[in-house]
Design an enzyme around this catalytic site. Structure first.
Site, PDB file in Angstrom:
ATOM      1  N   ASN A  35       2.556 -12.502  -9.571  1.00 42.57           N
ATOM      2  CA  ASN A  35       1.958 -12.284  -8.275  1.00 42.57           C
ATOM      3  C   ASN A  35       0.529 -12.110  -8.613  1.00 42.57           C
ATOM      4  OD1 ASN A  35       4.492 -12.298  -7.629  1.00 42.57           O
ATOM      5  ND2 ASN A  35       4.548 -10.352  -6.506  1.00 42.57           N
ATOM      6  N   ASP A  50      12.247  -3.925  -2.595  1.00 39.54           N
ATOM      7  CA  ASP A  50      11.671  -3.144  -3.454  1.00 39.54           C
ATOM      8  C   ASP A  50      12.024  -1.676  -3.387  1.00 39.54           C
ATOM      9  OD1 ASP A  50       9.892  -1.603  -5.199  1.00 39.54           O
ATOM     10  OD2 ASP A  50       8.111  -2.006  -4.355  1.00 39.54           O
ATOM     11  N   HIS A  66       4.416  -8.265 -11.228  1.00 35.58           N
ATOM     12  CA  HIS A  66       3.181  -8.072 -10.258  1.00 35.58           C
ATOM     13  C   HIS A  66       2.182  -7.363 -10.834  1.00 35.58           C
ATOM     14  CE1 HIS A  66       6.125  -7.963  -6.564  1.00 35.58           C
ATOM     15  NE2 HIS A  66       7.049  -8.338  -7.557  1.00 35.58           N
ATOM     16  N   GLY A  67       1.013  -7.796 -10.037  1.00 38.40           N
ATOM     17  CA  GLY A  67      -0.177  -7.181 -10.542  1.00 38.40           C
ATOM     18  C   GLY A  67      -0.929  -8.089 -11.601  1.00 38.40           C
ATOM     19  N   GLY A  68      -0.760  -9.512 -11.432  1.00 37.60           N
ATOM     20  CA  GLY A  68      -1.007 -10.424 -12.151  1.00 37.60           C
ATOM     21  C   GLY A  68      -2.290 -10.439 -12.453  1.00 37.60           C
ATOM     22  N   ASP A 122       7.196 -10.226   0.374  1.00 35.88           N
ATOM     23  CA  ASP A 122       6.714  -9.388  -0.880  1.00 35.88           C
ATOM     24  C   ASP A 122       6.837  -7.925  -0.184  1.00 35.88           C
ATOM     25  OD1 ASP A 122       6.063  -8.991  -3.390  1.00 35.88           O
ATOM     26  OD2 ASP A 122       4.073  -8.848  -3.025  1.00 35.88           O
ATOM     27  N   THR A 155      -5.395  -9.705  -5.941  1.00 34.65           N
ATOM     28  CA  THR A 155      -6.642  -9.166  -5.975  1.00 34.65           C
ATOM     29  C   THR A 155      -7.784 -10.238  -6.524  1.00 34.65           C
ATOM     30  OG1 THR A 155      -5.815  -6.943  -6.441  1.00 34.65           O
ATOM     31  CG2 THR A 155      -8.201  -7.226  -7.106  1.00 34.65           C
TER      32      THR A 155
END
Length: 279
Positions: free
Chosen positions: A226, A104, A203-205, A82, A229
């Site tokens: 993704n 990225d 991202h930051g799901g 990732d 956290t």
């Protein structure tokens, strides 16, 4: 089942109206819990080695751990790099047996992002590996601001890179500790319409509510979320509970093993929610 590429699990998800969890791994306990949850839910899982994990544990070790779990799992397991930030880093991951890499280049000018991502995608495909790219920068909670994905640029990016999945910026933010994101569904739909054959990734799901994650998956708009956290919070709570329950504990294995059950339970709930096709 065993090792799988990103394309092998995302294409069926896109056509089937569900999404696969891309789970940010930090150690052996969470990796095991993630795979156990996937087996319990009978769904594929994507084990992701992000920059933080790679800074703590050598990529060689991560590859061996993830591949071992994949080889003994009863469900498809993708071993995914990732946020790879260089061609060489992605090449190393491919050489070590990762079945998917993400390059990225989202902070780069558009054409440079396209050119660099296309080079990584070509390398990956030559090795039978999948490649994810990112167009539009996904920012960080209390950190760098996002730059939303332009649908026309996403279509150009898709056509010129030949990536297997595209991470987009549509209101999602990394490292959110509450589900406060409001996804720009109009922008997301416009991107999906212009990139009809490419699975899209959020991202930051963790910042997206379970209800909206489920809706976006069922609509075929998002094929991969993704999640990091949210599950790190579960780990932290479980670890504190274990030490509170037995403050004299000192054995690392005994303490960390207490986190696996709660992580598995939380992961199962995430996976079940994304599989709208089974409700």
């Amino acid at each position: 089942m065993t090792l799988a590429t990103l394309s092998e699990v995302l294409q069926p998800a896109k056509s089937g109206g569900y999404a696969i969890a891309g789970l940010v791994t930090l150690g052996w306990e969470d990796m095991r819990a993630f795979v156990a949850a996937a087996e319990a839910e009978d769904t594929p899982v994507i084990l992701q080695a992000g920059p933080g994990c790679r800074a703590h544990t050598p990529l060689l070790v991560l590859a061996a751990m993830m591949r071992h779990l994949a080889q003994i799992a009863r469900v498809p397991v993708v071993v995914h790099l990732d946020h790879g930030h260089s061609y060489d880093e992605c090449a190393q991951a491919i050489d070590l047996g990762f079945t998917s890499v993400m390059y990225d280049g989202s902070r780069l000018p558009l054409q440079e992002n396209i050119d660099r991502t296309a080079a990584v995608a070509a390398l990956a495909h030559a090795a039978g590996v999948s490649c994810e790219g990112e167009i539009g920068f996904v920012g960080y909670d209390a950190g760098a601001a996002s730059t939303g994905t332009d649908p026309a640029e996403a279509a150009l990016f898709s056509a010129q890179t030949a990536v297997d999945a595209i991470a987009v910026s549509v209101g999602n933010v990394h490292l959110q500790t509450t589900s406060k994101t409001s996804i720009d569904t109009a922008r997301l739909t416009a991107i999906a319409d212009l990139c009809p054959n490419i699975p899209l990734v959020i991202h930051g799901g963790s910042g997206v509510s379970p209800n909206q994650r489920r809706q976006l998956a069922a609509a075929g708009l998002v094929s991969k979320f993704n999640i990091g956290t949210e599950l790190r919070q579960t780990f932290g709570r479980a670890l504190r509970d274990a030490l509170t329950e037995k403050p004299e504990a000192f054995d690392r294995i005994a303490i960390l093993s207490k986190t696996e059950g709660p992580i598995m339970t939380a992961t199962k709930a995430i996976m079940h929610n994304l599989r709208a096709d089974r409700s």
